[in-house]
Design a protein around this motif. Structure first.
Motif, PDB file in Angstrom:
ATOM      1  N   CYS A  43       0.885  -1.291   0.011  1.00  0.00           N
ATOM      2  CA  CYS A  43       0.250  -0.342  -0.197  1.00  0.00           C
ATOM      3  C   CYS A  43       0.444   1.617   0.038  1.00  0.00           C
ATOM      4  CB  CYS A  43      -0.818  -0.192   1.269  1.00  0.00           C
ATOM      5  SG  CYS A  43      -0.147   0.776   3.007  1.00  0.00           S
ATOM      6  N   ALA A  45       2.026   3.340   2.463  1.00  0.00           N
ATOM      7  CA  ALA A  45       1.376   4.156   3.738  1.00  0.00           C
ATOM      8  C   ALA A  45       3.106   4.743   4.294  1.00  0.00           C
ATOM      9  CB  ALA A  45       0.624   3.867   3.923  1.00  0.00           C
ATOM     10  N   GLN A 101      -7.515  13.363   1.788  1.00  0.00           N
ATOM     11  CA  GLN A 101      -9.331  13.660   2.390  1.00  0.00           C
ATOM     12  C   GLN A 101      -8.896  13.135   4.045  1.00  0.00           C
ATOM     13  OE1 GLN A 101     -12.184  11.615   0.249  1.00  0.00           O
ATOM     14  NE2 GLN A 101     -11.002  12.950  -1.843  1.00  0.00           N
ATOM     15  N   CYS A 102      -8.479  12.115   4.336  1.00  0.00           N
ATOM     16  CA  CYS A 102      -8.269  11.579   5.647  1.00  0.00           C
ATOM     17  C   CYS A 102      -6.917  11.608   6.327  1.00  0.00           C
ATOM     18  CB  CYS A 102      -8.923  10.187   6.112  1.00  0.00           C
ATOM     19  SG  CYS A 102      -7.982   8.701   5.662  1.00  0.00           S
ATOM     20  N   GLY A 103      -6.059  11.475   4.890  1.00  0.00           N
ATOM     21  CA  GLY A 103      -4.791  11.623   5.516  1.00  0.00           C
ATOM     22  C   GLY A 103      -3.714  10.477   5.509  1.00  0.00           C
ATOM     23  N   TYR A 104      -4.725   9.586   6.262  1.00  0.00           N
ATOM     24  CA  TYR A 104      -3.493   8.244   6.291  1.00  0.00           C
ATOM     25  C   TYR A 104      -2.605   8.042   5.501  1.00  0.00           C
ATOM     26  CZ  TYR A 104      -2.365   3.801   9.689  1.00  0.00           C
ATOM     27  OH  TYR A 104      -1.697   3.624  10.263  1.00  0.00           O
ATOM     28  N   CYS A 105      -2.370   8.249   4.220  1.00  0.00           N
ATOM     29  CA  CYS A 105      -1.899   7.606   3.542  1.00  0.00           C
ATOM     30  C   CYS A 105      -0.650   8.590   3.056  1.00  0.00           C
ATOM     31  CB  CYS A 105      -2.176   6.627   1.675  1.00  0.00           C
ATOM     32  SG  CYS A 105      -2.999   8.315   0.593  1.00  0.00           S
ATOM     33  N   LEU A 135      -1.865   3.123  -2.246  1.00  0.00           N
ATOM     34  CA  LEU A 135      -3.061   3.441  -1.651  1.00  0.00           C
ATOM     35  C   LEU A 135      -3.381   4.267  -1.165  1.00  0.00           C
ATOM     36  CD1 LEU A 135      -3.515  -0.779  -2.360  1.00  0.00           C
ATOM     37  CD2 LEU A 135      -3.428   0.730  -3.593  1.00  0.00           C
ATOM     38  N   CYS A 136      -4.862   5.005  -2.488  1.00  0.00           N
ATOM     39  CA  CYS A 136      -5.159   5.818  -0.848  1.00  0.00           C
ATOM     40  C   CYS A 136      -6.862   5.342  -1.213  1.00  0.00           C
ATOM     41  CB  CYS A 136      -5.004   7.313  -1.503  1.00  0.00           C
ATOM     42  SG  CYS A 136      -6.401   8.275  -1.106  1.00  0.00           S
ATOM     43  N   ARG A 137      -7.439   4.766  -0.370  1.00  0.00           N
ATOM     44  CA  ARG A 137      -8.892   4.569  -0.061  1.00  0.00           C
ATOM     45  C   ARG A 137     -10.229   5.931  -0.401  1.00  0.00           C
ATOM     46  NH1 ARG A 137     -11.629   0.347  -2.390  1.00  0.00           N
ATOM     47  NH2 ARG A 137     -12.750  -0.597  -0.142  1.00  0.00           N
ATOM     48  N   CYS A 138      -9.603   6.993   0.378  1.00  0.00           N
ATOM     49  CA  CYS A 138     -10.147   8.292  -0.286  1.00  0.00           C
ATOM     50  C   CYS A 138     -10.436   8.243  -2.237  1.00  0.00           C
ATOM     51  CB  CYS A 138     -10.391   9.595   0.643  1.00  0.00           C
ATOM     52  SG  CYS A 138      -9.547   9.497   2.284  1.00  0.00           S
ATOM     53  N   GLY A 139      -9.612   7.986  -2.476  1.00  0.00           N
ATOM     54  CA  GLY A 139      -9.583   8.340  -3.463  1.00  0.00           C
ATOM     55  C   GLY A 139      -9.270   9.609  -4.259  1.00  0.00           C
ATOM     56  N   THR A 140      -8.080   9.883  -3.734  1.00  0.00           N
ATOM     57  CA  THR A 140      -7.293  11.592  -3.596  1.00  0.00           C
ATOM     58  C   THR A 140      -6.309  11.449  -5.102  1.00  0.00           C
ATOM     59  OG1 THR A 140      -5.510  10.463  -3.076  1.00  0.00           O
ATOM     60  CG2 THR A 140      -6.581  11.962  -1.182  1.00  0.00           C
ATOM     61  N   TYR A 141      -6.473  10.390  -5.811  1.00  0.00           N
ATOM     62  CA  TYR A 141      -5.755   9.781  -7.240  1.00  0.00           C
ATOM     63  C   TYR A 141      -5.689  11.311  -8.084  1.00  0.00           C
ATOM     64  CZ  TYR A 141      -5.382   5.971  -5.289  1.00  0.00           C
ATOM     65  OH  TYR A 141      -5.577   4.154  -4.362  1.00  0.00           O
TER      66      TYR A 141
ATOM     67  N   MET B  66     -13.325  12.328   8.805  1.00  0.00           N
ATOM     68  CA  MET B  66     -12.722  10.688   8.214  1.00  0.00           C
ATOM     69  C   MET B  66     -12.389  11.105   6.730  1.00  0.00           C
ATOM     70  SD  MET B  66     -15.783   8.807   9.259  1.00  0.00           S
ATOM     71  CE  MET B  66     -16.968   9.493   8.472  1.00  0.00           C
ATOM     72  N   GLY B  67     -12.253  12.875   7.284  1.00  0.00           N
ATOM     73  CA  GLY B  67     -11.164  13.087   5.831  1.00  0.00           C
ATOM     74  C   GLY B  67     -12.360  13.590   4.853  1.00  0.00           C
ATOM     75  N   LYS B 237      -1.412  17.404   8.489  1.00  0.00           N
ATOM     76  CA  LYS B 237      -2.314  15.508   7.597  1.00  0.00           C
ATOM     77  C   LYS B 237      -0.596  16.248   6.238  1.00  0.00           C
ATOM     78  CE  LYS B 237      -6.020  14.948   8.240  1.00  0.00           C
ATOM     79  NZ  LYS B 237      -8.082  14.999   7.047  1.00  0.00           N
ATOM     80  N   TYR B 244      -4.132  10.773  14.483  1.00  0.00           N
ATOM     81  CA  TYR B 244      -4.478   9.506  14.549  1.00  0.00           C
ATOM     82  C   TYR B 244      -4.353   7.858  15.808  1.00  0.00           C
ATOM     83  CZ  TYR B 244      -3.921  10.895   9.602  1.00  0.00           C
ATOM     84  OH  TYR B 244      -4.173  11.398   8.013  1.00  0.00           O
ATOM     85  N   VAL B 646     -13.819   7.027  -7.866  1.00  0.00           N
ATOM     86  CA  VAL B 646     -12.493   6.223  -7.459  1.00  0.00           C
ATOM     87  C   VAL B 646     -13.183   5.345  -7.128  1.00  0.00           C
ATOM     88  CG1 VAL B 646     -10.297   6.339  -7.094  1.00  0.00           C
ATOM     89  CG2 VAL B 646     -10.803   8.163  -8.088  1.00  0.00           C
TER      90      VAL B 646
END
Lengths: 155, 733
Positions: A43, A45, A101-105, A135-141, B66-67, B237, B244, B646
């Motif tokens: 992923c 991250a 978005q969520c920022g984690y990745c 990988l970014c699950r929020c879809g920031t690509y 959550m973003g 971020k 988190y 996406v």
């Protein structure tokens, strides 16, 4: 005991030799900006720079890194010769385009983008696709791509 | 939405500021709220906004981020009505305590006459809607933040505060309030040239009575809503700052890895802890009824210890269930049972029997889907001095706290939950299952007095999800001589809780829609847009099949079914127009269209796609038209719809959780391909269609049209109709 350089500082590592760099950074050195996502290098991250090359820290045993120089998101501005509290140009572009978005990745995304631009200052779209496999699950690509294009001099 | 009168409360704070909020519904909670936020020794009443003597405006936000940019959007809505200087405004997360209950969330549904939505099931009792009109809620979900908390809560509080500040200035200067104007946190009197900052007026304003229905601004006078100021959450971020729950570091903290029975509902039968205890750094092996946990000095040691164990789990009698067996059970249930009637209009069965009626029938299947949020499930807890403290990212902070009280056996005032931002959720962090809370409470008791951070490996995160259900639906329709449907008869496999997605946008005269229960042992939950993901696919693929049977263009067919002047028709037309519907396409490509309304927002999408090599669809372009009423923060709104597209494309093309021998087969991302940079289409356009409709949600509504629009595009490109997801497999079949 293994010695490596982390964000410009030599560090003595206490963890067992097979411990992945990710957990050394997070649990021993308290550098939590490098994130755990999958543990199998899928992923991105946990992307850091090892001697300037983007690598996935979750799958790098620390014993393989003796003497290496590791840069994490916390040390990215300094690695580019900026003041530690400054923003790296990639980080600034991420703010300008409001990428996360969520920022984690995004730590891993930014580290991958910074390494790509260092090696290839004007990447084409296929080159961006090939280099940014995080990988970014929020879809920031779409915004990640726009930010990299802009840093590469595209309008 | 009809206007209601709310009870507002105001108070002075120690440093001469004003605090205003909805009065909590009991004095006890007000006192608690005051205690929780009175950092400078001041007083606070159930506050949503606090105006300091230094002009600072602090907005307390009862949702986790959550973003979706919720904190920024809610602060904007309050600041708009307050006429605040945006540079002085900061949001702050309200503590996870009842004093900050978001009763507007509950009222949002009640005002709209809606039933309790699916995602609340785990959080509240079944009788919630009727029994607990002002239940304490602090939930993030159902795309509710802006449309309920913001519309009903933030704007009125901001307007009330402004009106009190104006009145304070009027009194000070001995003039009529009607002669005063406000802008950028300053009250001005044009006639005399006098001006006063909000911070100077706040203490006097706090002494005034609070207007119960302050006038709200007209849309034409907005200065902040409709702009896109930089989000508050982004600088931290991009710096990788500790944000988190997983980033929390406490002195003497231990780390834990866990594993639960792979077949949901299974229990731990036997365990030899010795192999884990032999691993360096491992301190304890903890047994749970359903699994095990290993506590160590760092997480890697804990995970190594866990991997050394050979626990034996029961399968709860479900060891023979597979995705294929479940699909077969559902197929026969759809064929056999009548089901519970959910919609009945006219007489669909009679219309289907009409001589000469043209019958179209199809059955659709969708798989289990995993949330796969990038931050794996984790929580940190400490039991010390008779208190339990938990840090975690919970979508329902109050529900989670109630659960912690039950689980721990500690009194409510001995339990503290610190809600932290979440690295993605998409519905995973609601309390459908509280397995992770059960685990962390037991681990904290074992590690006491040291705190313990429990992190699920990604493999555990995949194995113990709360998946979008694997379900199916069969639809039969009759077409009249003009090709339009005269009857729609549908049965669908029921999902737990209340389904908000039943119902067609098309006014078909005879309808019968029935829910058929098919129990399954796999834990099911809310996945971004909940039941709309599957129902959008059923309805919008089938309507495309009807257009095909009628020999009509799929866009024109839908348009002609939708009432003239409706939001739905307008949105559909704009999506088609922006996408250049009807213009020639390169060889091998097709355009598909779909329309789904969810959470108060109408979305139509046109997708251009082709069938790639190896059966993997390739998407060139997605064009979306969105009517969510007003748009608070256009940039964030666009980003939410882009992100849903996406994510939706990844799910439609390749995501699938399968069950084998009762357990989830997929272990990690390599088994479960989600969207990537390379798979994301080069063009995603989002067009907002402003309307006077009620404000709709935006976190979810971009998702449901994606799968049917893509399936319909592939049909247009190839002539082959896909009736099951993911489309990668459907194409290969």
């Amino acid at each position: 005991m293994i010695t490596l350089t982390v964000n410009g500082q030599p560090r003595q590592i206490e963890a067992e030799a097979d411990t992945p760099l990710l957990w050394v950074l997070r649990d021993e050195l308290g550098l939590t900006g490098t994130r755990f996502g999958c543990g199998v290098a899928a992923c991105g991250a946990c992307t850091v720079h090892v001697d300037g090359v983007p690598m996935r820290a979750c799958s790098l045993p620390v014993e393989a890194l003796a003497g290496a120089s590791v840069t994490t998101i916390e040390g990215l501005p300094a690695s580019a010769g900026l003041a530690p509290e400054a923003l790296h140009p990639v980080q600034q572009a991420w703010i300008d385009l409001q990428v996360p978005q969520c920022g984690y990745c995004q730590s891993g995304m930014i580290m991958a983008a910074a390494a790509l631009l260092q090696a290839n200052p004007k990447p084409s779209d296929p080159e961006i696709d090939a280099a940014i496999t995080n990988l970014c699950r929020c879809g920031t690509y779409p915004r990640v791509r726009t930010a990299i294009r802009r840093l590469g001099g595209a309008a | 939405m009809k206007r209601r009168t709310f009870l507002l409360g105001a108070a002075a704070i120690g440093t001469g500021g004003l605090v205003l909020g909805y009065r909590a519904w009991s004095d006890r909670f007000e006192a608690q709220a005051a205690q929780l936020t009175a950092g400078d020794g001041g007083k606070l009443i159930a506050g949503w906004v606090r105006i300091g003597s230094d002009d600072s405006v602090t907005v307390y936000v009862p949702h986790i981020d959550m973003g979706q940019g919720t904190a920024t959007a809610l602060a904007m809505m309050l600041a708009e009505e307050l006429d605040a200087d945006w540079s002085k405004v900061r949001p702050e997360r309200a503590p996870g305590e009842k004093a900050f209950a978001n009763r507007f969330l509950a009222e949002g549904w009640i005002l709209q006459g809606l039933k309790v939505p699916r995602f609340l099931d785990g959080a509240v009792d079944v009788g919630f809607a009727e029994a607990a009109r002002f239940v304490n809620l602090q939930i993030t979900g159902g795309s509710t933040a802006v449309r309920f908390t913001g519309q009903v809560g933030m704007r009125i509080v901001g307007a009330a505060a402004r009106s009190m500040l104006v009145e304070a200035a009027a009194k000070r200067w001995g003039v009529s309030a009607a002669e005063l104007a406000t802008a950028d946190s300053v009250v001005t009197h044009a006639k005399s040239g006098r001006a006063a900052r909000y911070g100077e007026l706040a203490a006097a304003a706090a002494e005034l009575s609070v207007p119960s229905s302050p006038p709200l601004k007209a849309r034409e006078t907005y200065r902040i809503i409709g702009t896109s100021p930089a989000r508050f959450d982004i600088p931290a971020k991009v710096k990788g700052a500790p944000l988190y729950a997983i980033d929390l570091r406490l002195p003497e903290m231990r780390y834990a890895a866990v594993m639960s029975a792979p077949v949901h509902g299974g229990a731990l039968q036997s365990l030899d802890p010795a192999p884990a205890q032999a691993v360096k750094g491992v301190e304890q092996v903890v047994k749970f009824p359903h699994g095990i946990g290993v506590i160590a000095r760092n997480w890697w040691q804990a995970q190594k210890g866990l991997a050394a164990l050979k626990p034996v789990f029961s399968d709860g009698g479900n060891g023979n269930v597979s995705s294929a067996s479940l699909a077969a059970t559902q197929e026969s249930a759809l064929g056999a049972a009548d089901g519970k009637s959910m919609v009945k209009l006219g007489d669909a069965e009679a219309a289907l029997q009409q001589p000469g009626a043209r019958i179209v029938e199809a059955t659709y299947h969708v798989p289990f889907l995993h949330h796969a949020a990038m931050e794996p499930i984790n929580a940190t807890a400490q039991v010390k001095d008779g208190r339990l403290t938990v840090w975690g990212g919970e979508q329902d902070a109050l529900g989670a706290k109630m659960k912690l009280v039950q689980l721990s056996g500690f009194a409510a005032d001995k339990v503290t939950l610190h809600p932290l931002p979440v690295g993605g959720s998409f519905g995973r962090r609601v309390t459908v299952t509280t397995r992770h809370l059960e685990q962390v409470v037991e681990l904290a008791k074992a590690a006491s007095p040291n705190p313990v951070q429990m992190i699920w490996s990604r493999e555990e995160d995949f194995a113990q999800g709360t998946y979008r259900p694997q379900v199916a639906s069969r639809i039969r329709a009759a077409l009249g001589p003009d090709g339009k449907p005269t009857a729609w008869s549908q049965s669908f496999v029921e999902t737990p809780g209340i389904n908000e997605a039943i119902g067609l946008p098309y006014p078909i005269p005879n309808q019968s829609i029935r829910a058929v229960p098919v129990p399954v042992h796999v834990t099911q939950g809310s996945w971004r847009s909940v039941a709309h993901t599957q129902h959008g696919f059923y309805t919008e693929t089938f309507i495309d099949e009807l257009a095909q049977a009628a020999g009509r263009d799929p866009f024109e067919y839908r348009r002609d079914l939708l009432p003239a002047g409706s939001r739905q028709r307008r949105v559909l037309e704009i999506a088609a127009e922006k996408a250049g519907w009807g213009k020639p396409l390169p060889e091998g490509r097709g355009l598909g269209i779909a329309l789904v309304e969810s959470f108060g927002t109408v979305v139509a999408q046109v997708i251009e796609a082709s069938q790639g090599r190896n059966g993997v669809p390739v998407v060139q372009r997605v064009v979306a038209a969105v009517d969510c009423g007003d748009v608070c923060h256009p940039d964030t709104a666009t980003q939410q719809v882009e992100g849903a597209i996406v994510m939706g494309l990844g799910a439609a093309i390749a995501e699938r959780i399968t069950i084998e021998n009762g357990a989830v087969r997929q272990r990690n991302f390599p088994d479960y391909p989600i969207s990537t940079m390379a798979s994301t289409p080069p063009v995603i356009e989002v067009h907002f269609v402003p309307s006077d409709g009620a404000w709709g949600g935006l976190g979810e509504p971009g998702m449901p049209p994606v799968a049917p629009a893509l399936a319909n595009a592939l049909f247009a490109a190839t002539g082959r109709r896909a009736r099951s997801l993911p489309l990668k497999l459907a194409a290969a079949a």
